[in-house]
Each structure stands twice: as C-alpha cells, then as structure tokens.
Design a protein around this motif. Structure first.
Motif, short mmCIF file in Angstrom:
data_model
loop_
_atom_site.label_atom_id
_atom_site.label_comp_id
_atom_site.label_asym_id
_atom_site.label_seq_id
_atom_site.Cartn_x
_atom_site.Cartn_y
_atom_site.Cartn_z
N GLU A 1 -9.24 3.71 -2.69
CA GLU A 1 -8.81 3.91 -1.31
C GLU A 1 -7.34 3.53 -1.20
OE1 GLU A 1 -11.33 1.33 0.97
OE2 GLU A 1 -13.08 2.65 0.76
N GLY A 2 -6.64 4.15 -0.26
CA GLY A 2 -5.24 3.80 0.00
C GLY A 2 -4.41 5.01 0.33
N ASP A 3 -3.64 4.91 1.42
CA ASP A 3 -2.77 6.02 1.81
C ASP A 3 -1.68 6.22 0.77
OD1 ASP A 3 -4.17 6.44 4.15
OD2 ASP A 3 -2.86 5.14 5.34
N GLY A 4 -1.52 7.45 0.32
CA GLY A 4 -0.48 7.78 -0.64
C GLY A 4 -0.78 7.36 -2.07
N ILE A 5 -2.01 6.91 -2.32
CA ILE A 5 -2.40 6.48 -3.65
C ILE A 5 -3.21 7.58 -4.32
CG2 ILE A 5 -3.65 4.76 -5.02
CD1 ILE A 5 -1.20 3.64 -3.49
N ARG B 1 4.39 7.43 -2.55
CA ARG B 1 5.31 7.22 -1.44
C ARG B 1 6.56 6.44 -1.84
NH1 ARG B 1 1.65 6.47 3.87
NH2 ARG B 1 0.47 8.37 3.57
N PRO B 2 7.64 6.60 -1.06
CA PRO B 2 8.88 5.87 -1.34
C PRO B 2 8.87 4.45 -0.78
CG PRO B 2 9.22 7.36 0.49
CD PRO B 2 7.82 7.60 -0.01
N SER B 3 7.69 3.97 -0.40
CA SER B 3 7.54 2.60 0.11
C SER B 3 6.38 1.93 -0.63
CB SER B 3 7.27 2.63 1.62
OG SER B 3 6.12 3.41 1.89
N PRO B 4 6.31 0.60 -0.62
CA PRO B 4 5.20 -0.06 -1.30
C PRO B 4 3.86 0.43 -0.78
CG PRO B 4 6.87 -1.66 -0.67
CD PRO B 4 7.24 -0.35 -0.01
N GLY B 5 2.87 0.44 -1.66
CA GLY B 5 1.53 0.88 -1.29
C GLY B 5 0.49 -0.13 -1.74
N LEU B 6 -0.72 0.04 -1.23
CA LEU B 6 -1.82 -0.84 -1.59
C LEU B 6 -3.04 0.00 -1.91
CD1 LEU B 6 -2.65 -3.83 -1.81
CD2 LEU B 6 -3.46 -3.66 0.55
N ARG C 1 -15.96 -6.87 -5.61
CA ARG C 1 -16.46 -5.55 -5.22
C ARG C 1 -15.37 -4.71 -4.57
NH1 ARG C 1 -20.99 -3.85 -5.95
NH2 ARG C 1 -21.07 -2.51 -4.14
N ARG C 2 -14.36 -5.36 -4.00
CA ARG C 2 -13.18 -4.70 -3.41
C ARG C 2 -11.95 -5.41 -3.94
NH1 ARG C 2 -13.87 -1.35 0.87
NH2 ARG C 2 -11.76 -1.72 1.58
N ILE C 3 -11.18 -4.73 -4.75
CA ILE C 3 -10.02 -5.36 -5.38
C ILE C 3 -8.76 -4.61 -4.95
CG2 ILE C 3 -8.92 -5.89 -7.59
CD1 ILE C 3 -11.86 -5.97 -8.71
N GLN C 4 -7.81 -5.35 -4.38
CA GLN C 4 -6.57 -4.74 -3.93
C GLN C 4 -5.51 -4.81 -5.03
OE1 GLN C 4 -5.81 -6.64 -0.14
NE2 GLN C 4 -6.80 -4.91 0.87
N VAL C 5 -4.81 -3.70 -5.19
CA VAL C 5 -3.78 -3.59 -6.23
C VAL C 5 -2.49 -3.12 -5.56
CG1 VAL C 5 -3.11 -2.45 -8.39
CG2 VAL C 5 -5.54 -2.96 -7.94
#
Length: 128
Positions: free
Chosen positions: A45-49, A72-77, A107-111
């Motif tokens: 999941e993640g916008d622009g990922i 994207r040209p900005s940081p993403g998650l 179960r949900r890992i943010q990168v």
C-alpha cells in the motif's frame, strides 16, 4: 540485470548462467475454468509506490525479494501488509543494506522511501 557478488576472478559462464536463472520469468500453467488461485502472502500500500519486482532470494534463502519504487519527487511511505496468518520479517537486501535500519517484524510494516528511490527488501514468514 542481476548482480552476483563474488570474490576473486569472475567465472563468467557460471555468473551469466546464475544471473539468468535469477531473472527467469515465473512458469505459467493453464488452469481449468473456475480454479481459485491462492491469495498472495502480502500486499503493498502507498500513494505513488510501485511493486517493481518479485523474485527468489539469492543463495537459497527463504521468502522472496521485492523491489519497491517511489514514483514521486517527494518522500513516500510504503506499507507491506501480511495477507496470510502470521507475521512477516522484512530485511533490506544485502546489496542495498543501510546499517542504521534494523530488520522489522509484524503484520503491517512501513518502509520509508526517498524521492524516486528504489529499495530492495527480503520478505519471509516470521515462523520460517
């Protein structure tokens, strides 16, 4: 294109064969109509990922290697969500490892990803 770390002189025929094997497309099979496919073990999941690649890990390790791309040209998650029972272990691939980023489990890992960053991770079942 695959990179195969090695020490010493390159055995080009062997390196080329192993690099080729790492990049082979998954085999395809024709299934009878109405066959239910198993659910993937995770989702991203993640916008622009974008999930740019999924492949077998080098050296017979368990799990799979995924390559995430921030478009994207900005940081993403990116969020890796386990879609099967149990937790996932996520570690950075050794070729791109950042010593300050420890392995994660859940179960949900943010990168986090920097602008236009490509990050290679190895996912495995925490029970393996």
């Amino acid at each position: 294109l695959s990179l195969l770390p090695h020490s010493g002189e390159a055995d080009m025929p062997r390196l080329a064969a192993e690099a080729h094997a790492l990049n082979l497309a998954a085999p395809t099979v024709e299934l009878p109509a109405g066959t239910r496919l198993p659910a993937p073990p995770f989702r991203i999941e993640g916008d622009g990922i974008e999930l740019a690649a999924v492949k077998r890990p080098f050296g017979g390790k368990s799990g799979c290697v995924v390559r995430l791309l921030n478009l994207r040209p900005s940081p993403g998650l990116a969020t890796i969500v386990a879609a099967v029972p149990g937790e996932l272990d996520v570690t950075l691939d050794r070729l791109t490892e950042d010593a300050g980023e420890p392995p994660r489990r859940g179960r949900r890992i943010q990168v986090p990803l920097r602008p236009f960053e490509v990050k290679t991770l190895r996912l495995a079942s925490a029970d393996a």
